[in-house]
Design an enzyme around this catalytic site. Structure first.
Site, PDB file in Angstrom:
ATOM      1  N   HIS A 162       0.826  -1.208   0.000  1.00  0.00           N
ATOM      2  CA  HIS A 162       0.000   0.000   0.000  1.00  0.00           C
ATOM      3  C   HIS A 162       0.866   1.267   0.000  1.00  0.00           C
ATOM      4  O   HIS A 162       0.451   2.321   0.487  1.00  0.00           O
ATOM      5  CB  HIS A 162      -0.955   0.033   1.206  1.00  0.00           C
ATOM      6  CG  HIS A 162      -1.802  -1.184   1.349  1.00  0.00           C
ATOM      7  ND1 HIS A 162      -2.954  -1.374   0.627  1.00  0.00           N
ATOM      8  CD2 HIS A 162      -1.639  -2.303   2.109  1.00  0.00           C
ATOM      9  CE1 HIS A 162      -3.485  -2.538   0.943  1.00  0.00           C
ATOM     10  NE2 HIS A 162      -2.700  -3.122   1.828  1.00  0.00           N
ATOM     11  N   SER A 283      16.728  19.556 -17.185  1.00  0.00           N
ATOM     12  CA  SER A 283      15.658  20.529 -17.421  1.00  0.00           C
ATOM     13  C   SER A 283      16.192  21.694 -18.241  1.00  0.00           C
ATOM     14  O   SER A 283      17.335  22.120 -18.058  1.00  0.00           O
ATOM     15  CB  SER A 283      15.125  21.036 -16.076  1.00  0.00           C
ATOM     16  OG  SER A 283      14.336  22.201 -16.260  1.00  0.00           O
ATOM     17  N   LYS A 289      18.339  19.832 -12.130  1.00  0.00           N
ATOM     18  CA  LYS A 289      17.497  18.656 -12.324  1.00  0.00           C
ATOM     19  C   LYS A 289      18.230  17.509 -13.028  1.00  0.00           C
ATOM     20  O   LYS A 289      18.985  17.704 -13.968  1.00  0.00           O
ATOM     21  CB  LYS A 289      16.264  19.016 -13.169  1.00  0.00           C
ATOM     22  CG  LYS A 289      15.272  19.956 -12.521  1.00  0.00           C
ATOM     23  CD  LYS A 289      14.588  19.318 -11.325  1.00  0.00           C
ATOM     24  CE  LYS A 289      13.678  18.172 -11.702  1.00  0.00           C
ATOM     25  NZ  LYS A 289      12.588  18.546 -12.617  1.00  0.00           N
ATOM     26  N   GLU A 296      10.336   7.106 -17.225  1.00  0.00           N
ATOM     27  CA  GLU A 296       9.040   7.737 -17.483  1.00  0.00           C
ATOM     28  C   GLU A 296       8.538   7.420 -18.891  1.00  0.00           C
ATOM     29  O   GLU A 296       7.338   7.190 -19.102  1.00  0.00           O
ATOM     30  CB  GLU A 296       9.148   9.247 -17.283  1.00  0.00           C
ATOM     31  CG  GLU A 296       9.326   9.639 -15.825  1.00  0.00           C
ATOM     32  CD  GLU A 296       9.563  11.124 -15.631  1.00  0.00           C
ATOM     33  OE1 GLU A 296       9.459  11.580 -14.492  1.00  0.00           O
ATOM     34  OE2 GLU A 296       9.856  11.834 -16.622  1.00  0.00           O
TER      35      GLU A 296
END
Length: 473
Positions: A162, A283, A289, A296
């Site tokens: 969970h 980025s 970043k 992804e």
């Protein structure tokens, strides 16, 4: 190699030319030209079969096989011939090229056969080859998981359910969990290959072959283990394509789940994984970043592959028996899904192999005393208390620690005995990450010895698969 402009395979029945937009609409060569190597293989097998029943003389067979080889060589030297072709489909392309090479003899090869059985055969051969390619890709992914499991065998982590910290496990155990999912994908791919492994040649358009063609010889020539059993079904069956899409949708789903874990673990909140530069991006605005774009994109592309499966299911659901032109739509999405999953596996393998794990951070999370609550309940069970009662007692211990604002493992024995007299002086001995891990020594558990066995088992399976597929172990 040039093409005749007036050699449509079906034009004799018609007085007028097709509407130009419809003519472009119904052509499939831009998609099915990918089947050309299989088409040429089927043509060679068919030519030999025609010679076997006396339709071709030995000289005609020799000339036809030589012409087919010449076509393959010309395309190998100049692949742009495929891009510039005006052929209707891959079958039209090869027949036109044969007529250019052989004259009227080029038309003779189509004796007793239909494009319906040709495309079904080509497509099955493609799927069989595609399965072998993806099996090798999966084995590479599994090997990357195996090597990381070996390298991180002493690193504990907080196992989660969970998305909440639950119990300590080994990082290797986590990695091997993903390996088991990919191992099941290999089994599904094998089923898809078996499903495709039946030769439709000799089925004609729907009713079979009138020339007594040797179907089993053609199947052997093409590498099939068997022939299809019903000509009407053979030309319209695309279950093998569904099986293949289902298998690669499963791979994509498992890759997406792995990607989700790595995206989360790479976040500053977790900081379990150090992303490799080679599989990350930055980025355009924020210089600090490092983004997990490889993972992804793997996660994002999964939807396209699932969509290909649903698309083919939708195409097939309302078709009557026999070949229907709707089946022309069976290949484009499958080809795209195959290419996507091959790239996804390659990228995931590279990102896995080069990832670094923050062992200190992982161990710190695994050492949270909360994760040892189940071990405490198990301690009470060993003292003769039923588990449900033990569960309730440890819940009270945790609540008491919250009231005192201290870790529950720091409560003195006197405080514990006020909750239950079953607590004794040996209670604290089992309250460690190492003890919690060591207790799970069943096969498939997270105890170090069990995980070592699991690593050895995966290595054995990979070596067997490599031997079976001819890949390097």
């Amino acid at each position: 190699m040039t093409e005749r402009k007036d050699d449509r395979l079906w034009g004799g029945r018609f007085d007028r030319e097709p509407d130009k937009r419809f003519d472009a609409f119904q052509r499939s060569f831009s998609v099915d030209r990918r089947l050309l190597p299989y088409e040429l293989a089927v043509d060679r097998a068919w030519a030999k079969a025609l010679q076997g029943i006396g339709v071709f003389s030995a000289a005609e067979l020799h000339d036809t096989l030589l012409a087919l080889d010449n076509i393959a060589k010309q395309l190998g030297h100049d692949p742009s011939l495929l891009l510039s072709s005006t052929a209707e489909d891959v079958h039209h392309f090869v027949e036109s090229a044969l007529v250019h090479e052989l004259g009227a003899l080029g038309w003779k090869l189509h004796t007793g056969r239909s494009r319906n059985e040709l495309v079904a055969t080509d497509f099955r051969l493609f799927v069989m080859g595609a399965v072998s390619q993806l099996q090798r890709g999966l084995e590479s992914t599994l090997d990357a998981l195996l090597q990381q499991s070996k390298a991180n065998l002493s690193t504990p982590m907080a196992g989660m359910t969970h998305m909440q910290h639950a119990q300590p496990i080994l990082l290797s155990h986590f990695l091997l969990a993903h390996a088991e999912a990919f191992s099941r994908d290999i089994t599904r791919l094998e089923h898809a290959k078996e499903s495709a492994d039946a030769c439709p040649m000799g089925s004609g358009a729907l009713a079979g072959n009138s020339f007594g063609i040797n179907r089993k010889a053609i199947a052997r020539e093409l590498g099939f283990s068997r022939i299809t059993l019903n000509s009407l079904d053979a030309v319209s069956d695309r279950d093998f394509a569904l099986d293949y899409l289902f298998a690669i949708a499963g791979i994509a789903t498992h890759l997406s789940r792995l990607a989700e874990d790595f995206v989360i673990f790479a976040s500053q909140e977790f900081a379990y994984v150090i992303l490799p530069d080679e599989y990350s991006t930055g980025s355009s605005l924020m210089p600090q970043k490092k983004n997990p774009d490889a993972w992804e994109l793997i996660r994002g592309k999964t939807g396209r592959i699932t969509g290909a499966l649903l698309g083919l299911l939708t195409t097939l659901k309302g078709l009557p028996a026999g070949y229907q032109r709707d089946l022309q739509e069976d290949k484009e999405a499958l080809f795209a899904a195959h290419d996507q999953i091959a790239d996804m596996l390659a990228v995931a393998t590279g990102a896995l192999a080069t990832a670094k794990f923050n062992a200190e951070r992982l161990r710190a999370a695994a050492s949270n005393p909360v994760l040892l609550a189940t071990e405490a309940a198990d301690y009470l069970v060993h003292k003769g208390i039923p588990f449900r009662q033990a569960h309730d007692i440890i819940g009270k211990v945790l609540r008491e620690a919250e009231k005192q604002n201290v870790p529950w493992t720091s409560l003195p024995l006197e405080a514990l005995r006020r909750i239950s007299p079953a607590f004794e002086g040996d209670f604290a001995n089992g309250l460690s990450v190492e003890a919690a891990l060591a207790a799970k020594k069943v096969p498939g558990g997270t105890a170090p010895e069990s995980v070592r066995d699991a690593i050895a088992n995966l290595e054995l399976r990979l070596n067997k698969n490599a031997t079976k597929t001819g890949a390097q172990p």
